[in-house]
Structure formats: C-alpha cells, structure tokens
Scaffold this motif. Sequence first.
Motif, short mmCIF file in Angstrom:
data_model
loop_
_atom_site.label_atom_id
_atom_site.label_comp_id
_atom_site.label_asym_id
_atom_site.label_seq_id
_atom_site.Cartn_x
_atom_site.Cartn_y
_atom_site.Cartn_z
N SER A 1 0.84 -1.15 0.21
CA SER A 1 -0.01 -0.02 0.02
C SER A 1 0.95 1.24 0.06
CB SER A 1 -0.90 0.07 1.27
OG SER A 1 -0.23 0.28 2.49
N ILE A 2 0.26 2.35 -0.41
CA ILE A 2 1.00 3.56 -0.13
C ILE A 2 1.48 3.94 1.32
CG2 ILE A 2 0.50 6.37 -0.50
CD1 ILE A 2 -1.79 5.64 -2.47
N ARG A 3 0.98 3.44 2.09
CA ARG A 3 1.09 3.92 3.46
C ARG A 3 2.27 3.22 3.82
NH1 ARG A 3 -3.14 1.84 7.68
NH2 ARG A 3 -4.03 3.79 6.66
N ARG A 4 2.64 1.85 3.24
CA ARG A 4 3.83 0.92 3.55
C ARG A 4 5.04 1.33 2.65
NH1 ARG A 4 2.04 -0.11 7.95
NH2 ARG A 4 1.29 -2.16 8.40
N LEU A 5 4.69 1.91 1.71
CA LEU A 5 5.76 2.67 0.75
C LEU A 5 6.36 3.77 1.51
CD1 LEU A 5 4.23 2.06 -2.69
CD2 LEU A 5 5.98 0.78 -1.91
N LEU A 6 5.57 4.89 1.89
CA LEU A 6 5.98 5.81 2.49
C LEU A 6 6.73 5.54 3.88
CD1 LEU A 6 2.82 8.20 2.19
CD2 LEU A 6 5.12 8.48 0.90
N LEU A 7 6.22 4.56 4.54
CA LEU A 7 7.15 4.07 5.66
C LEU A 7 8.39 3.53 5.35
CD1 LEU A 7 5.61 1.72 8.49
CD2 LEU A 7 7.69 0.99 7.49
N LEU A 8 8.32 2.67 4.30
CA LEU A 8 9.69 2.29 3.55
C LEU A 8 10.68 3.51 3.42
CD1 LEU A 8 11.69 0.13 2.56
CD2 LEU A 8 10.40 0.30 0.22
N LEU A 9 10.00 4.39 2.71
CA LEU A 9 10.89 5.61 2.53
C LEU A 9 11.52 6.45 3.59
CD1 LEU A 9 9.06 6.91 -0.63
CD2 LEU A 9 11.35 5.74 -0.50
N ALA A 10 10.59 6.55 4.67
CA ALA A 10 10.84 7.17 5.75
C ALA A 10 12.04 6.56 6.59
CB ALA A 10 9.95 7.72 6.55
N ASN A 11 11.78 5.19 6.77
CA ASN A 11 12.78 4.30 7.47
C ASN A 11 14.08 4.23 6.57
OD1 ASN A 11 12.94 2.19 9.72
ND2 ASN A 11 13.80 0.98 7.99
N SER A 12 14.07 4.44 5.32
CA SER A 12 15.39 4.22 4.65
C SER A 12 16.08 5.33 5.05
CB SER A 12 15.03 3.95 2.95
OG SER A 12 14.24 3.10 2.67
N VAL A 13 15.79 6.55 4.94
CA VAL A 13 16.44 7.74 5.21
C VAL A 13 16.65 8.02 6.82
CG1 VAL A 13 16.41 10.34 4.94
CG2 VAL A 13 15.53 8.73 3.20
N LEU A 14 15.68 7.59 7.60
CA LEU A 14 16.11 7.84 8.94
C LEU A 14 16.34 6.97 9.92
CD1 LEU A 14 12.75 10.14 9.62
CD2 LEU A 14 15.13 11.00 9.07
N GLY A 15 16.37 5.67 9.54
CA GLY A 15 16.80 4.46 10.17
C GLY A 15 18.03 4.44 11.04
N PHE A 16 18.14 4.05 11.96
CA PHE A 16 19.62 3.84 12.76
C PHE A 16 19.47 2.28 13.61
CE2 PHE A 16 22.06 4.48 16.63
CZ PHE A 16 23.22 4.73 16.02
N ALA A 17 20.37 1.47 13.20
CA ALA A 17 20.61 0.14 13.81
C ALA A 17 21.22 0.17 15.07
CB ALA A 17 21.20 -0.69 12.77
N GLY A 18 20.77 0.94 15.99
CA GLY A 18 21.27 1.05 17.41
C GLY A 18 20.36 1.51 18.44
N ILE B 1 21.40 3.35 4.61
CA ILE B 1 20.34 3.15 3.91
C ILE B 1 20.02 1.71 3.47
CG2 ILE B 1 21.26 4.17 1.66
CD1 ILE B 1 18.77 5.17 0.95
N TYR B 2 21.14 1.05 2.96
CA TYR B 2 21.34 -0.33 2.28
C TYR B 2 20.56 -1.20 3.43
CZ TYR B 2 24.81 2.11 -0.65
OH TYR B 2 25.02 3.17 -1.39
N ASN B 3 20.99 -0.84 4.70
CA ASN B 3 20.48 -1.71 5.68
C ASN B 3 19.09 -1.63 6.20
OD1 ASN B 3 21.09 -3.96 7.37
ND2 ASN B 3 21.18 -2.69 9.26
#
Length: 627
Positions: free
Chosen positions: A278-295, A327-329
């Motif tokens: 869904s659109i909601r999940r794609l926007l979630l993917l984009l936001a997480n791709s840029v802002l994500g932090f594995a710690g 971002i790759y992770n």
Amino acid sequence: MAGKAEKWIRFLRQYGPIARNDNMYDEHIRRSAARSKMKPLLFEHPKEKELLALFEPKASGRTSVILTGTAGDGKTHLCRIVWNKLGGSNEDWETDRVYFHIDTEIAGKETTVHIVRDLTGLPENGESGGFGTKTDLLEFFSHAIFDDDSNSVFLIAANDGQLVDTWARLNRSDDDVDNTGRLLEDLLFNNQQEKVGSRLKLFNLSRISSAELFDRSLDAFVNHEGWQFCYDEAESETALFGDNCPIRRNYELIKEDHVKNRLRDLLELCDHNEVHFSIRRLLLLLANSVLGFAGREAEGKKVNDRLLRAVDVPRVIASNQIAKASIYNNIFGGNLTRYRRKSLDIFNYLGRFRIGHETSNRFDNLLIYGHSDVELQKYFDQFLSNDPFYGADSTYLAAQEQYIEGDDESGEETEVFLELLVSQRRGLFFKIPDAMEDELSPWQLTVFSFAGEYLSKIVKKLRDGQRIEKGVLARLTRGLNRVFVGMLVSSDRELLLATGLSGSASKVSCILEDRVSVAKRMTECIEILGDETGFPILRVSLTEKIWVDLHLTLTRFEFLSRVADGVLPGSFSKECHEDILSFKSRILTASQQRREELGIEEDSMVFRLLELDELGHPFEEFVELGE
C-alpha cells in the motif's frame, strides 16, 4: 525554538515505523501536519482522475463507486478528495463521522451523493443521514445500483474481505441485496471493474502496481520542501544535514539511479510474485530508509524507535556510528528489532529475497579478502574503500582483520563481523551497476538468482511488445519436462505429457500421453504472453480454441529455471512443484479434449513407455498388452 528543518524531520518520523503510528489514518497525518505547519506527503493517486470524472456535472451517467483494497491504499484520501470536490467542508470531514451526504449535479441531474469513508467503522445502530441503521443504508444502496431512475449514488470505502462478508450477513431474501452480493463476488473474483446491468464501479486499489505507486511516492518524498529547509539550515559538518550527516547522505542516495532503480526492481518483482504494498507502507519504507538507525543509543542517549531525530545526528557522528544508519540496511528494516520487522509486511516480504544472507564464495572473498587480493582489490576499492559513509570504515577493517586472524576465542567479535557482512552484502546489491552484471551479478546475492533475467527478458520484453527469446522458452520447457516426467530430461523442443500407473501426479511418470511442440506447428505452440495487465502468462496451445495458461510468477520462473539447470531448490520447491503438477493435469485434460474433438480413438491395449538415453534425450517404446 526548533527550526523548520528539525520540525520536518520530526514530522517525517510520523510516516516511519514508530510506536504510535499516526499514518494509520489519513485524518491523523493531516492533523500532525497542521500542528507542525508542514505539508503532508501527497501525490495524485493513479485512480484519482477516473474517480472524480464520475462525479462531474458532465459525467456520462450516474454511477456508484466502491473503493476496496488493503489498509493504506488511499481509500479515505480519495473519499475526502471527492467530498471537497463536491463542495463539502474540511470542518465536517475532520469530525469522527463515517457517513456523509451532499446534493450536487451529476450527468445533468440533481443527485444525492452518499459517502461512507469506512464501511467497518459505520455503526450498526444510530442515525446515518436518513438511515436508522447500517443495514437500512446498505439495503438502500443495493436497490439504488439497480434502479436507473434513482437520484442517489454512493461512494463506499471498504478494506479487502469486508465487502463479501458484509453482504453475506444481510437478508439475502431481498433480490437486490442478493444480486449485489453476487455482483461484488463476481467483480472481486474476476478482477473486473463493472458489469452490465448495474450502476456500480468497483475500484480495487490493491491491484495497482506497487512499482507505480513507488514512483509517485518517491517523487513526492524527495521533492518535498522540507528537504530544502534542511539544506538552508545546515550549520556545521556534524549537525543536521551537514557534510557528515547520515540523514543527508541517505536522502541523496535514495535519489541516485543505482539505489532507486534497484529498489524499484525489487518492488516490481514483488508485483510479479502477486504481492502488493500500500501507499502507507511505501511511505513507511522511504521514511525508514532515510531516518533508520540500527542502534539503541548514541553517546548514552536513546535513539527513539530507531529513527534519527535532528538531536541524534551530532551524537551518532561523535560516537563513530554513522555506518549504523546505512540506507542499504534500512531498506530491509535492518535497523528494527526482529519482531518489529516481521510485523510489517513490506519488510517481511523484502526479507524473503534474503539479500544480505544469500551470498557466493566470490562475493565473500571480495568482502573479506578483497583488500589484499590482486583480482578482487579493484572491486573492494570501488564499492567499499571509496564509500566513506557505509563502506570499509575503521570499525569494519578492524573486525575484518580480527576475523581473518581467527583470534576471537569467545566468538562475540565474529558475530559482530558477520552482521557487518550482512550490511555490506546489501550495499553491494545496490552499488553494482547494471553494466557490471556479467562480472558480478547482484542477483546472486538474493534467493532469486534468475530475477534479473526475469525482469529484462520477460517483463521488459512484454512491456515493449517484443517476443521472448527462444533460449528462455527452451529452458522453461526443459524445467517443465523434468517436473512432468520426474526424470532428468534434456528435451527442450517439445513438452512431454506423461502419467504414471497411479495417475498424473506420480513422482515418476513414464507413460507418454502426448507431445506438444514449442515452436509453432499447425495450431500447437508454447509461448509467453502478457495478460490484460501485462502479467506474464505461459500458454500451452493445442488448437486455436484449446489452450492452458500458467501465471508465470517470479517464484515459478525461478523454480523452473533452477530445475532446468539440474538443481531442486528446496526453499520453495514444494508449493511450486504442486503448482506445476496441477498445470500438467490441466494440459492433460485439454489434450484429451482435443482428441475427442478430432475424433482420435485410443488403443487401450497399447502404451507408449517413455525412456531416456545416456544424455537424457527421450525416446519411446510401444508396449502392447495381450488379450
């Protein structure tokens, strides 16, 4: 006081996988945008123009509409757009009401438009306009769509699975209610939008390509004015959007072709594995791709929800943890806990590509020994040494050296390095350009090693109206033969239809029933076509009127390709094996139908026994039973 850049990052986190996810409802994200004085992420929905045209004064007729799909497909958003287009106020829409109605002109006639923005949320009792109960409203709707003189039309939003269940619970003794239930089942099952005899259109938003939605989502994401606020307010190298800021690096990477195109490929492959996002999940993917932090923390301060805020950036840089924001992770939810990752369908399905966990000796030699290997050093330098953010930084090189020397008695450091390898493999998947696929195929880093060929030689060829290469058809035919017969058949010029003494599903089928030529011979042929949506279809044609189709999903293509190469992929073989045997059974039935139409009589006392020579080439021997 927070600047616009900080407010933008704070607002963007609302789209990500946070604990209290405001993007669960269209209304909530708009309220959050109003509080932050930020524009929400918006773009024109693929069905928006077509939908609005049905509610115009110059529309060709008056038609009710049902919007269905998964949660987050944009149903509520589209309802609001129609409401505003008809003159409805934002103040009314922002209330908790589910049902709305408004008088307008459609197709030159005065019409009442009834809008239900959430069928599930419609209360069973309690007045909804002039309707006393939910049942009253739905029964009125059922009558209206079959009454050409009705001056009412409906716009109803409902999640997948709700429609048929809702009408099943109504009193089906009413002919219009019963007919509506059957109509909805028919439209949903056959993937149709309308049917003659009713004034209803059904828009199944979950049928829209995830890749197409990604294109629109990404355009809205990268072109939002909030990013310019970030550039304008960047103060130093170690602050938000400074030269060393991982958020800035991720934002700039998501715009580069080698990242966005490879990510789009994955989403298109999901489309061709019959998986919709869904659109909601794609926007979630984009936001997480840029802002994500594995710690969990940086410099002793917690990173909430594992999504970076403006205040986290200096701490991440100071503690030398930039690589944890890769971002790759993040694209695969690698920054999230395992439980959180599994609970989100988009990361769950992207995880099934096994990117980061699938590998080969060549790739692992590159990552582990590439800096000192003459042959591999150029790749190591290109993809790791020259990447100051997510490549071979000091942490990686230290862990690499310790792993090679093998002096980690506890095994803890080895586990850390293996985790770093997962992230680096994911980086390679996105960094390797298409021009280098013959040297280093990124698809070897996935469980679908033939995925690149599926895209380039099947999907793209069909999209461009080109014929599929003979070599691809030959390999698929060889794979089919090996499943159909249960032996290592080498034949790829004709399809062998064989059964066993226990029926068509026998593990080894050595009684030959028929042969079908791959190349066109009279009316026989095997070909790959695109259906009405462009989805690949493997068609076995026996006559001009008799054929059998198989949806050629990515998984089935991979399975048949691997079987043709002599490998039985256990990771998904059982389901695919059953699908192909079912396909075989349908072809055998069609073959029998052809013989009956042509008046061909079979000799029940003679069997054709299928055997293979040393090279796997089939030949047959006739066995005649005595009376």
